[in-house]
Design a protein around this motif. Structure first.
Motif, PDB file in Angstrom:
ATOM      1  N   ASN A 116       0.946  -1.190   0.059  1.00  0.00           N
ATOM      2  CA  ASN A 116      -0.106  -0.044   0.116  1.00  0.00           C
ATOM      3  C   ASN A 116       1.076   1.344  -0.132  1.00  0.00           C
ATOM      4  N   LYS A 117       0.374   2.294   0.159  1.00  0.00           N
ATOM      5  CA  LYS A 117       0.951   3.574   0.039  1.00  0.00           C
ATOM      6  C   LYS A 117       2.281   3.987   1.282  1.00  0.00           C
ATOM      7  N   SER A 118       1.880   3.071   2.329  1.00  0.00           N
ATOM      8  CA  SER A 118       3.019   3.031   3.435  1.00  0.00           C
ATOM      9  C   SER A 118       4.113   2.085   3.347  1.00  0.00           C
ATOM     10  N   THR A 119       4.154   1.455   2.067  1.00  0.00           N
ATOM     11  CA  THR A 119       5.112   0.268   2.102  1.00  0.00           C
ATOM     12  C   THR A 119       6.021   0.881   0.814  1.00  0.00           C
ATOM     13  N   GLY A 120       7.374   0.416   1.075  1.00  0.00           N
ATOM     14  CA  GLY A 120       8.381   0.763  -0.139  1.00  0.00           C
ATOM     15  C   GLY A 120       9.377  -0.390  -0.230  1.00  0.00           C
ATOM     16  N   LEU A 121      10.298  -0.343  -1.363  1.00  0.00           N
ATOM     17  CA  LEU A 121      11.107  -1.306  -1.668  1.00  0.00           C
ATOM     18  C   LEU A 121      12.375  -0.572  -1.446  1.00  0.00           C
ATOM     19  N   HIS A 122      13.089  -0.841  -0.434  1.00  0.00           N
ATOM     20  CA  HIS A 122      14.602  -0.187  -0.397  1.00  0.00           C
ATOM     21  C   HIS A 122      15.788  -1.101  -0.956  1.00  0.00           C
ATOM     22  N   VAL A 123      16.563  -0.433  -1.633  1.00  0.00           N
ATOM     23  CA  VAL A 123      17.556  -1.261  -2.167  1.00  0.00           C
ATOM     24  C   VAL A 123      18.710  -0.433  -1.706  1.00  0.00           C
ATOM     25  N   HIS A 124      19.836  -1.390  -1.318  1.00  0.00           N
ATOM     26  CA  HIS A 124      21.230  -1.051  -0.651  1.00  0.00           C
ATOM     27  C   HIS A 124      22.294  -1.152  -1.908  1.00  0.00           C
ATOM     28  N   ILE A 125      23.090  -0.373  -2.118  1.00  0.00           N
ATOM     29  CA  ILE A 125      24.190  -0.665  -3.050  1.00  0.00           C
ATOM     30  C   ILE A 125      25.455  -0.299  -2.401  1.00  0.00           C
ATOM     31  N   GLY A 126      26.519  -1.368  -2.414  1.00  0.00           N
ATOM     32  CA  GLY A 126      27.746  -1.182  -1.693  1.00  0.00           C
ATOM     33  C   GLY A 126      28.790  -1.583  -2.699  1.00  0.00           C
ATOM     34  N   ASN A 127      29.978  -1.245  -2.068  1.00  0.00           N
ATOM     35  CA  ASN A 127      31.302  -1.708  -2.588  1.00  0.00           C
ATOM     36  C   ASN A 127      32.052  -2.542  -1.710  1.00  0.00           C
ATOM     37  N   ARG A 128      31.623  -3.307  -1.031  1.00  0.00           N
ATOM     38  CA  ARG A 128      32.368  -4.271   0.156  1.00  0.00           C
ATOM     39  C   ARG A 128      33.030  -3.118   0.841  1.00  0.00           C
ATOM     40  N   LYS A 129      33.963  -3.859   1.249  1.00  0.00           N
ATOM     41  CA  LYS A 129      34.827  -2.707   2.473  1.00  0.00           C
ATOM     42  C   LYS A 129      35.572  -1.587   1.876  1.00  0.00           C
ATOM     43  N   ASN A 130      35.602  -1.575   0.626  1.00  0.00           N
ATOM     44  CA  ASN A 130      36.412  -0.557   0.117  1.00  0.00           C
ATOM     45  C   ASN A 130      35.229   0.886   0.099  1.00  0.00           C
ATOM     46  N   GLY A 131      33.747   0.814   0.106  1.00  0.00           N
ATOM     47  CA  GLY A 131      33.335   1.771  -0.152  1.00  0.00           C
ATOM     48  C   GLY A 131      33.525   2.650  -1.310  1.00  0.00           C
ATOM     49  N   PHE A 132      32.887   3.907  -1.308  1.00  0.00           N
ATOM     50  CA  PHE A 132      32.914   4.552  -2.710  1.00  0.00           C
ATOM     51  C   PHE A 132      34.006   5.919  -2.704  1.00  0.00           C
ATOM     52  N   THR A 133      34.677   6.099  -3.580  1.00  0.00           N
ATOM     53  CA  THR A 133      35.413   7.404  -3.644  1.00  0.00           C
ATOM     54  C   THR A 133      34.487   8.539  -3.542  1.00  0.00           C
ATOM     55  N   PHE A 134      35.098   9.663  -3.239  1.00  0.00           N
ATOM     56  CA  PHE A 134      34.629  11.040  -3.054  1.00  0.00           C
ATOM     57  C   PHE A 134      34.019  11.384  -4.361  1.00  0.00           C
ATOM     58  N   LEU A 135      34.703  11.360  -5.371  1.00  0.00           N
ATOM     59  CA  LEU A 135      34.487  11.528  -6.680  1.00  0.00           C
ATOM     60  C   LEU A 135      33.058  10.823  -7.169  1.00  0.00           C
ATOM     61  N   THR A 136      33.018   9.575  -6.856  1.00  0.00           N
ATOM     62  CA  THR A 136      31.740   8.554  -7.377  1.00  0.00           C
ATOM     63  C   THR A 136      30.700   9.228  -6.315  1.00  0.00           C
ATOM     64  N   LEU A 137      30.819   9.422  -5.258  1.00  0.00           N
ATOM     65  CA  LEU A 137      29.753   9.973  -4.276  1.00  0.00           C
ATOM     66  C   LEU A 137      29.155  11.340  -4.942  1.00  0.00           C
ATOM     67  N   ARG A 138      30.121  12.310  -5.392  1.00  0.00           N
ATOM     68  CA  ARG A 138      29.649  13.466  -5.737  1.00  0.00           C
ATOM     69  C   ARG A 138      29.001  13.323  -7.135  1.00  0.00           C
ATOM     70  N   ARG A 139      29.555  12.598  -8.025  1.00  0.00           N
ATOM     71  CA  ARG A 139      29.050  12.379  -9.381  1.00  0.00           C
ATOM     72  C   ARG A 139      27.511  11.790  -9.116  1.00  0.00           C
ATOM     73  N   PHE A 140      27.452  10.783  -8.379  1.00  0.00           N
ATOM     74  CA  PHE A 140      25.959   9.993  -8.169  1.00  0.00           C
ATOM     75  C   PHE A 140      25.099  11.232  -7.700  1.00  0.00           C
ATOM     76  N   SER A 141      25.566  12.018  -6.845  1.00  0.00           N
ATOM     77  CA  SER A 141      24.635  12.843  -6.176  1.00  0.00           C
ATOM     78  C   SER A 141      24.016  13.859  -7.200  1.00  0.00           C
TER      79      SER A 141
END
Length: 275
Positions: free
Chosen positions: A141-166
């Motif tokens: 219903n309108k109160s439910t969502g589908l949440h998806v987590h995206i990761g890159n294991r222990k490395n995480g994401f570079t600052f440049l990747t995060l800014r470009r994604f944003s």
């Protein structure tokens, strides 16, 4: 320049209701589980809660039998297996906002294990959701969502990747809406006369006092993001001071949280059981 190899992972959080009739619950499997003894020892527990515990146990049973490794409720936790839990943010109604006569609803969060972004990972999601659909009547219903987590294991994401994604999701917010139900847009508060429907997935342009990205047009938003010099400054712009209840949740990447997830959470998609 930072150079972290991309070996992306993902996980889903599917919010839904299990619609049931108490008289039709198959108690036989439940009695084989450790939860049955807990139930017997809690005679004061309301029948509704006991029924929900039974459904969680049955979910665990059917998934495990079909080869989907699942944490045994209510004790086991962790992201190396699937998890079934209650979710108090879900309203016990149908998509039209009404309850079906004669039925009860169990607010359910179905959380996958950490999966590789590949054919096998997607196939496991389809298999798990298919099993649940065949076993139970699933309602969103309108109160439910589908949440998806995206990761890159222990490395995480570079600052440049995060800014470009944003910048990417900010620039194309108006197009992303075409794959999102209207009640998950900022304007849903007006369209549906309901302030709760977008409470947990506010868009980048979410209106509000003192929110820098909401007060300017899209080109100025992109400039503000380009001017962010640290991850914390970037996250503050995207989630207006650190909240997690936005279309793109960066809270697991914040240094002070020391989270083991290190994921970006996509929260805007409406609830669905279509896999």
């Amino acid at each position: 320049m930072e150079n972290h190899p991309m070996r992306p992972t993902f996980g889903i959080e599917m919010e839904c209701n299990i619609r049931y009739v108490r008289a039709e619950i198959d108690w036989s499997l439940f009695k084989e589980q450790e939860m049955y003894q807990v139930w017997k020892d809690h005679s004061f527990m309301p029948m509704k809660k006991k029924s929900e515990w039974a459904i969680r146990s049955l979910l665990y049973e059917v998934l495990t039998k079909e080869g989907i490794e699942t944490n045994k409720p209510p004790i086991e936790k962790g992201y190396d297996r699937w998890t079934i839990e209650e979710d108090g943010s879900i309203e016990p109604v149908e998509l039209d906002g009404k309850k079906a006569p004669g039925f009860r609803y169990f607010d359910t969060g179905i959380i996958s294990r950490v999966l590789n972004v590949d054919k096998e990972g997607l196939s496991e999601v389809r298999k798990a959701i298919s099993i649940i659909n065949k076993t139970f009547t699933v309602v969103t219903n309108k109160s439910t969502g589908l949440h998806v987590h995206i990761g890159n294991r222990k490395n995480g994401f570079t600052f440049l990747t995060l800014r470009r994604f944003s910048q990417l999701v900010t620039a194309f917010e108006h197009l992303i809406r075409f794959i999102i139900a209207e009640w998950r847009w900022n304007e849903a508060r007006v369209l549906w006369d309901d302030e709760s429907v977008t409470m947990f997935c506010k868009e980048v342009s979410a209106p509000g006092k003192g929110l820098p990205l909401a007060a300017v047009d899209v080109f100025e938003r992109l400039q503000l993001l380009e001017g962010a010099n640290t991850e914390e400054a970037l996250f503050d712009l995207m989630s207006h001071g650190g909240g997690r209840d936005y279309a793109y949740n960066f809270s697991n990447l914040r240094s002070w949280r020391n989270s083991s997830k290190k994921t970006i959470e996509f929260r805007q998609h409406e609830g669905t059981y279509n896999a």
